[in-house]
Design a protein around this motif. Structure first.
Motif, PDB file in Angstrom:
ATOM      1  N   HIS A 108       0.890  -1.261   0.103  1.00 17.36           N
ATOM      2  CA  HIS A 108       0.017   0.173   0.004  1.00 17.36           C
ATOM      3  C   HIS A 108       0.853   1.212   0.050  1.00 17.36           C
ATOM      4  O   HIS A 108       0.652   2.222  -0.799  1.00 17.36           O
ATOM      5  N   ARG A 109       1.915   1.292   0.929  1.00 20.84           N
ATOM      6  CA  ARG A 109       2.771   2.423   0.975  1.00 20.84           C
ATOM      7  C   ARG A 109       3.305   2.586  -0.397  1.00 20.84           C
ATOM      8  O   ARG A 109       3.454   3.657  -0.913  1.00 20.84           O
ATOM      9  N   ALA A 115       2.085   6.334  -7.267  1.00 21.88           N
ATOM     10  CA  ALA A 115       1.113   6.914  -7.858  1.00 21.88           C
ATOM     11  C   ALA A 115       1.013   8.516  -7.587  1.00 21.88           C
ATOM     12  O   ALA A 115       0.547   9.138  -8.392  1.00 21.88           O
ATOM     13  N   SER A 116       1.736   8.846  -6.576  1.00 25.33           N
ATOM     14  CA  SER A 116       1.789  10.353  -6.347  1.00 25.33           C
ATOM     15  C   SER A 116       2.759  11.028  -7.160  1.00 25.33           C
ATOM     16  O   SER A 116       3.043  12.273  -7.301  1.00 25.33           O
ATOM     17  N   ASP A 202       5.674  -4.694 -12.208  1.00 32.93           N
ATOM     18  CA  ASP A 202       5.504  -5.167 -10.830  1.00 32.93           C
ATOM     19  C   ASP A 202       3.871  -5.191 -10.359  1.00 32.93           C
ATOM     20  O   ASP A 202       3.836  -5.696  -9.277  1.00 32.93           O
ATOM     21  N   CYS A 203       2.997  -4.724 -11.158  1.00 31.83           N
ATOM     22  CA  CYS A 203       1.708  -4.711 -10.587  1.00 31.83           C
ATOM     23  C   CYS A 203       1.394  -6.080 -10.581  1.00 31.83           C
ATOM     24  O   CYS A 203       0.574  -6.529  -9.880  1.00 31.83           O
ATOM     25  N   HIS A 204       1.925  -6.757 -11.542  1.00 34.23           N
ATOM     26  CA  HIS A 204       1.754  -8.460 -11.469  1.00 34.23           C
ATOM     27  C   HIS A 204       2.074  -9.083 -10.334  1.00 34.23           C
ATOM     28  O   HIS A 204       1.441  -9.794  -9.668  1.00 34.23           O
ATOM     29  N   ALA A 276      -4.135   1.978  -9.224  1.00 34.58           N
ATOM     30  CA  ALA A 276      -5.160   2.541  -8.284  1.00 34.58           C
ATOM     31  C   ALA A 276      -6.184   1.472  -7.771  1.00 34.58           C
ATOM     32  O   ALA A 276      -6.826   1.497  -6.514  1.00 34.58           O
ATOM     33  N   ARG A 277      -6.411   0.400  -8.454  1.00 33.89           N
ATOM     34  CA  ARG A 277      -7.381  -0.876  -8.140  1.00 33.89           C
ATOM     35  C   ARG A 277      -6.735  -1.423  -6.941  1.00 33.89           C
ATOM     36  O   ARG A 277      -7.242  -1.980  -6.099  1.00 33.89           O
ATOM     37  N   LEU A 278      -5.337  -1.703  -7.164  1.00 36.15           N
ATOM     38  CA  LEU A 278      -4.477  -2.573  -6.208  1.00 36.15           C
ATOM     39  C   LEU A 278      -4.380  -1.814  -5.062  1.00 36.15           C
ATOM     40  O   LEU A 278      -4.723  -2.444  -3.801  1.00 36.15           O
TER      41      LEU A 278
END
Length: 299
Positions: A108-109, A115-116, A202-204, A276-278
C-alpha cells in the motif's frame, strides 16, 4: 458483505479460467518440451508465476459465494477462505492479515508513493543494455543486435537513469557507476516511479502477493500488462529477437526513441489504472484490520 448466487459466480469462474488458460497456453506447451523462451519465461521465472494459481478465480474482499447445485464453491478448500454453516464461502480477511499484514502495508505504501509521482519516460530501456555492458557472457542465448562493441558504444553515448532496484542490481560492475542514481532495496519507496517499465510490470508481482484479496479480472489484467511490457522491454534491449519474429525498437535511433517513449507512456497509463485498483484492495484490507494494524498503515 455482498453475497452472490452460484448462477452469477459460476460463469465468472469459467470465464476467468478460459482467459487464464489462453494467456498461459504458450508457456504450458513449452513446459512439456522443456523449450526456453527468452521473452516469455521472465514472467514465470523472475515473478514465480504459476499458471495453476493464475487460473484460480477470486471474488475479492467483501464478496461471499453462495452454494450451488454441487455444494459450496471450490474456494472452501483453499487457503484463507471460511465456510459458514449454510455453505456460504467468504475470503477470510482476518486470517489473511494474520499472515500478510506487513506485506499489505508495504504494498500500500509503495504503490501509493508511485501513484503520487509524475512519470519519467527518458530512460529509453537502457537498463537492459547496462546488464550486458562490457560482458562477453550474457543472460540470454541470443546474439547482440549491434555486437558487443556497438552495444557498449550505445551505453557510453547515453545518460543512464534507472530508478528501479530490481533492474539496477543486474547491471554489470562496469555499468553501475554510469547510472545517475544508485537504487537500493531501502530506497525503493522513494525512487520507484510510474514511467518505469519494471515498476509497471510489478503490478503483477503485487497482485500475486495480495493473492485472494485481488479479484480475478484485476489479477489477469496485471498479468497481461506485464506480458505486454516484457515484449517491449526485450524489443528495446540489445538482443536480436529475429529468431522470435519480433522487430527491434532501436532506441539508439531518433525513430526508435520516439517509438519507445510512446509505448512507455501508454503502459504507464494502463499501469496507473491497475495500480489504483490494487491500492483500493490494500485499503479495503487495512480498513478491516485490527486497530494496531490500521495505526501502522497510517505511519
Amino acid at each position: 458483505m455482498t453475497s452472490i448466487p452460484a448462477a452469477c459466480w459460476l460463469p465468472l469462474l469459467e470465464t476467468h479460467e478460459k482467459r487464464a488458460d489462453s494467456l498461459t497456453a504458450g508457456h504450458r506447451a513449452r513446459k512439456t518440451t522443456r523449450e526456453r523462451h527468452a521473452i516469455d519465461d521472465f514472467l514465470y521465472d523472475y515473478y514465480g508465476t504459476r499458471p495453476a494459481a493464475l487460473r484460480r478465480w477470486h471474488p475479492g474482499v467483501g464478496i461471499s459465494l453462495e452454494p450451488g447445485p454441487n455444494g459450496s464453491a471450490p474456494h472452501r478448500q483453499w487457503r484463507w477462505y471460511a465456510t459458514d454453516a449454510d455453505g456460504v464461502v467468504t475470503f477470510d480477511v482476518a486470517a489473511f492479515l494474520a499472515d500478510r499484514a506487513e506485506s499489505v502495508r508495504f504494498i500500500h505504501r509503495l504503490l501509493s508513493a508511485i501513484a503520487s509521482r509524475p512519470a519519467f519516460t527518458g530512460c529509453l530501456g537502457l537498463h537492459e543494455w547496462a546488464m550486458v555492458y562490457r560482458q562477453r557472457e550474457h543472460r540470454h542465448p541470443l546474439p547482440l543486435r549491434l555486437g558487443q562493441e556497438g552495444t557498449d558504444a550505445v551505453v557510453e553515448s547515453h545518460q543512464i537513469r534507472c530508478t528501479h532496484f530490481d533492474a539496477f542490481r543486474f547491471f554489470t560492475p562496469e555499468a553501475v557507476s554510469l547510472n545517475r542514481l544508485q537504487p537500493t532495496r531501502e530506497s525503493q519507496v522513494e525512487l520507484d516511479q510510474p514511467g518505469c517499465l519494471h515498476a509497471s510490470m510489478d503490478c503483477h508481482k503485487w497482485a500475486t502477493k495480495l493473492g485472494p484479496a485481488v479479484p480475478g479480472d484485476l489479477a489477469l489484467d496485471c498479468f497481461e500488462l506485464a506480458r505486454d511490457i516484457r515484449l517491449l522491454d526485450m524489443q528495446a534491449s540489445p538482443y536480436d529477437l529475429s529468431s522470435y519474429g519480433e522487430p527491434a525498437v532501436a532506441i539508439e535511433t531518433p525513430e526508435g526513441k520516439a517509438g519507445y517513449v510512446a509505448r512507455q507512456r501508454e503502459f504507464s497509463q494502463r499501469a496507473g489504472q491497475l495500480r489504483a485498483r490494487l491500492i483500493a484492495v490494500c485499503a479495503a484490507l487495512l480498513e478491516r484490520a485490527e486497530p494496531p494494524a490500521r495505526e501502522a498503515a497510517r505511519s
